[in-house]
Design an enzyme around this catalytic site. Structure first.
Site, PDB file in Angstrom:
ATOM      1  N   CYS A   1       0.861  -1.197   0.000  1.00  0.00           N
ATOM      2  CA  CYS A   1       0.000   0.000   0.000  1.00  0.00           C
ATOM      3  C   CYS A   1       0.887   1.233   0.000  1.00  0.00           C
ATOM      4  O   CYS A   1       1.798   1.371   0.811  1.00  0.00           O
ATOM      5  CB  CYS A   1      -0.921  -0.007   1.222  1.00  0.00           C
ATOM      6  SG  CYS A   1      -1.916   1.504   1.422  1.00  0.00           S
TER       7      CYS A   1
ATOM      8  N   CYS B   1     -42.602  59.894  37.139  1.00  0.00           N
ATOM      9  CA  CYS B   1     -44.024  60.194  37.189  1.00  0.00           C
ATOM     10  C   CYS B   1     -44.706  59.818  35.889  1.00  0.00           C
ATOM     11  O   CYS B   1     -44.070  59.615  34.862  1.00  0.00           O
ATOM     12  CB  CYS B   1     -44.245  61.676  37.496  1.00  0.00           C
ATOM     13  SG  CYS B   1     -43.864  62.748  36.097  1.00  0.00           S
TER      14      CYS B   1
ATOM     15  N   CYS C   1     -45.081  23.638   2.742  1.00  0.00           N
ATOM     16  CA  CYS C   1     -44.850  24.007   4.141  1.00  0.00           C
ATOM     17  C   CYS C   1     -45.280  25.445   4.408  1.00  0.00           C
ATOM     18  O   CYS C   1     -44.991  25.980   5.485  1.00  0.00           O
ATOM     19  CB  CYS C   1     -43.379  23.825   4.505  1.00  0.00           C
ATOM     20  SG  CYS C   1     -42.244  24.977   3.676  1.00  0.00           S
TER      21      CYS C   1
ATOM     22  N   CYS D   1     -50.865  64.068  18.627  1.00  0.00           N
ATOM     23  CA  CYS D   1     -50.089  64.246  17.394  1.00  0.00           C
ATOM     24  C   CYS D   1     -49.402  62.972  16.939  1.00  0.00           C
ATOM     25  O   CYS D   1     -48.786  62.950  15.871  1.00  0.00           O
ATOM     26  CB  CYS D   1     -49.044  65.343  17.579  1.00  0.00           C
ATOM     27  SG  CYS D   1     -47.715  64.916  18.730  1.00  0.00           S
TER      28      CYS D   1
ATOM     29  N   CYS E   1      -4.903  -0.124   0.505  1.00  0.00           N
ATOM     30  CA  CYS E   1      -5.695  -1.037   1.329  1.00  0.00           C
ATOM     31  C   CYS E   1      -7.021  -0.393   1.714  1.00  0.00           C
ATOM     32  O   CYS E   1      -7.187   0.829   1.648  1.00  0.00           O
ATOM     33  CB  CYS E   1      -4.915  -1.438   2.580  1.00  0.00           C
ATOM     34  SG  CYS E   1      -4.629  -0.080   3.737  1.00  0.00           S
TER      35      CYS E   1
ATOM     36  N   CYS F   1      -7.961  10.200  -7.260  1.00  0.00           N
ATOM     37  CA  CYS F   1      -7.047   9.177  -6.759  1.00  0.00           C
ATOM     38  C   CYS F   1      -6.031   9.807  -5.805  1.00  0.00           C
ATOM     39  O   CYS F   1      -5.557  10.926  -6.046  1.00  0.00           O
ATOM     40  CB  CYS F   1      -6.333   8.504  -7.934  1.00  0.00           C
ATOM     41  SG  CYS F   1      -5.064   7.321  -7.461  1.00  0.00           S
TER      42      CYS F   1
ATOM     43  N   CYS G   1     -34.793  36.929  -6.678  1.00  0.00           N
ATOM     44  CA  CYS G   1     -33.791  37.466  -5.749  1.00  0.00           C
ATOM     45  C   CYS G   1     -33.509  36.554  -4.572  1.00  0.00           C
ATOM     46  O   CYS G   1     -32.554  36.785  -3.831  1.00  0.00           O
ATOM     47  CB  CYS G   1     -34.217  38.838  -5.241  1.00  0.00           C
ATOM     48  SG  CYS G   1     -35.692  38.821  -4.181  1.00  0.00           S
TER      49      CYS G   1
ATOM     50  N   CYS H   1      -6.881   2.393   4.447  1.00  0.00           N
ATOM     51  CA  CYS H   1      -6.401   3.688   3.959  1.00  0.00           C
ATOM     52  C   CYS H   1      -7.460   4.373   3.104  1.00  0.00           C
ATOM     53  O   CYS H   1      -7.642   5.599   3.175  1.00  0.00           O
ATOM     54  CB  CYS H   1      -5.105   3.495   3.183  1.00  0.00           C
ATOM     55  SG  CYS H   1      -3.694   3.036   4.224  1.00  0.00           S
TER      56      CYS H   1
END
Length: 570
Positions: free
Chosen positions: A178, A354, A296, A344, A201, A224, A304, A204
């Protein structure tokens, strides 16, 4: 205005402006057409109403308003209004919702088809399809055009020799060492990737795959271990040597790649915990906001990626969210720590002990912080406040700037508070819809002695309410960007349309929620003609649903054209 013979019952109608223009009837740069309140019978009102300028490109050569101008008529008989052919329909659904199973079936089908046509294993077919964004037609065209060598090199497939079918993995035929752990292994105890040249192997390989899967979806492009080799490590090899957990994650990444690497043809729903995807049929070009909704209940804009935001444009949404990102913290603090002056409506912070509050100039209104009642001899509801003389500061440039800043903040808070409130209401609607699905509809069916299929009108009403809440929410974002000075006419028409639509929505929501509960409560009593009450309730709710739909379809149309029928007065 046009007479009752030229109108139909209903809330919004298209019509020509002939007879609605200025008295002289002459064609000029601008013509003014009138928005009036009609009677319940569809007749035009008494002529009183607001005028909005129609630009010259919306009038014909005779001085008449063209058919493109919108004339809005209103009827008070909302529950019995008939929905005519002139009502603007919702946009056609141009997308397909795909569950995880649907995605897997599609992926397996196209992979098997390509593997059969190209005479390669399924693992290689998947690598090829990912390289071509899962477009099988494009892959086959280029493959059979004589350019397969370049394609093989690009994805790590071994070269074709005309005889041997490439294999995703091969085992050693004799004892070897290996190249990773340098252990000696007899024949059949080591394996290679598609190159059939570099053997390692199983332990590995297992560690190599585990490290790659830990890095995320890039494991689908694994090669590989030999630095000089570009052979692909495909699913068959992972299935042979990978640990169970790593194989499951690799399979999940492979499934997700069908959407993530589709070149934008498919997108995941961004809803929390949702594993569905959407395939758009056709095209959504430019800044054309196209909402898509999942089972859902979550919706988003295909263009977007933000949450569904009809009727406003994607550019408006981006500007509004940018504004919120800088000002929403201040807005939330103001909403949580201030109250509006009853006179307003300016926000006031209570910064002393207070409960006696005095608004600033020019209002000077005194009121109780607890009950908001005006202070005076007759105020006995709340105790414990001490009258303090309000201080009046002389006007000046500093105070003028403060007033301008306050006005700007008030304007933002007005729109933000309503934008956020409609979002909260929308979430409550989703909760109510979930409760209906779980058990409420079945209970109602038993109570009123109706079938579950017959109660579909209740679900349809709630779906309409959810859609309208979403429209109202983003309409406030649109309204914020109307210039207070330049767009006075647009603002007036905006408020007019929105307020009427909102009132219709509140009536629909009240009927769907409050009157439904009253009906069920009455059905549990005695000597009640529940069948007759149920028929009356069904007819009322269906009519309100249709009327509200018309309101909001026309509201959406008006915003999508940016209230084009109104021109700022010169």
């Amino acid at each position: 205005m046009a007479t009752g013979d030229d109108t139909q019952q209903g809330r919004y109608k298209r019509g020509r402006g002939a007879g609605d223009c200025d008295d002289d009837g002459e064609n000029g740069p601008d013509k003014r057409c009138q928005v009036v309140a009609g009677g319940a019978d569809g007749e035009a009102g008494d002529g009183a109403g607001d005028y909005y300028n129609i630009s010259s490109d919306e009038t014909d050569g005779d001085g008449d308003c063209t058919g493109e101008g919108l004339i809005y008529y209103y009827s008070d008989d909302e529950e019995e209004a008939e929905v005519g052919a002139c009502a603007i329909r919702s946009p056609e659904k141009r997308y397909v919702v795909l569950s995880e199973r649907d995605i897997r079936d599609r992926q397996n089908h196209v992979t098997a088809e390509v593997a059969e046509i190209l005479s390669v294993p399924a693992g290689f077919a998947a690598v090829l399809l990912r390289h071509y964004e899962w477009q099988a037609t494009r892959l086959k065209e280029e493959w059979f055009s004589g350019d397969d060598r370049r394609i093989r090199d690009a994805v790590g497939l071994p070269p074709a020799d005309g005889v041997v079918v490439p294999v995703p993995t091969a085992v050693n035929r004799q004892r070897l060492v290996c190249a990773i752990c340098f252990g000696s292994f007899r024949a059949g105890r080591a394996r290679s990737a598609a190159c059939s040249s570099h053997f390692y192997c199983d332990d590995c390989w297992r560690g190599y795959i585990h490290a790659a899967v830990g890095d995320g979806p890039t494991c689908l492009s694994l090669r590989c271990p030999d630095p000089s080799c570009s052979a692909a490590v495909v699913g068959e090899l992972v299935g042979e040597v990978g640990a169970d957990e790593d194989k499951a994650r690799y399979a999940q990444f492979a499934l997700w790649s069908f959407v993530d690497e589709s070149g934008g043809r498919l997108k995941w729903y961004p809803g929390r915990g949702c594993a569905r995807a959407i395939e758009f049929v056709g095209c959504a070009a430019g800044d054309d906001a196209t909402d898509a909704f999942c089972d859902c209940t979550h919706g988003f804009c295909w263009a977007c990626g933000e949450e569904a935001h009809r009727p406003v444009t994607c550019a408006t949404v981006r500007a509004w969210l940018l504004k919120n990102s800088s000002d929403s913290a201040s807005a939330n603090w103001v909403l949580a720590n201030t109250k509006h002056c009853p006179k307003c409506r300016r926000p006031i912070e209570k910064n002393q002990g207070c409960n006696h509050m005095s608004c600033r100039a020019p209002c000077y209104h005194s009121f109780c912080w607890i009950c908001l009642e005006p202070l005076g001899v007759g105020h006995t509801t709340c105790d414990g406040y001490r009258l303090q003389p309000s201080k009046v500061t002389a006007g000046g440039s500093v105070e003028q700037r403060q007033r301008q800043a306050k006005a700007s903040l008030d304007r933002y808070l007005y729109h933000y508070e309503r934008w956020a409130a409609n979002h909260k209401s929308l979430e409550e609607v989703f909760k109510d819809m979930a409760a209906l699905e779980r058990s409420e509809l079945e209970k109602m069916a038993d109570t009123v002695h109706a079938s579950a299929m017959d109660l579909r009108f209740v679900k349809a009403a709630y779906e309409q309410i959810a859609s309208c809440r979403r429209v109202l929410r983003w309409a406030y974002a649109y309204g914020y960007f109307l210039d207070p000075v330049r767009d006075v006419a647009k603002r007036a028409l905006f408020d007019h349309l929105q307020n009427d639509a909102n009132r219709s929505l509140e009536r629909l929501h009240g009927c769907a929620e409050g009157e439904r509960k009253q009906l069920c409560a009455a059905a549990n009593g005695e000597a009640v003609d529940i069948a007759e009450r149920y028929r009356s309730y069904k007819k009322k709710l269906e009519n309100l649903t249709e009327v509200t739909q018309r309101y909001f379809e026309n509201l959406v149309k008006a915003f999508q054209t940016d209230l084009a029928e109104v021109k700022p007065a010169k």
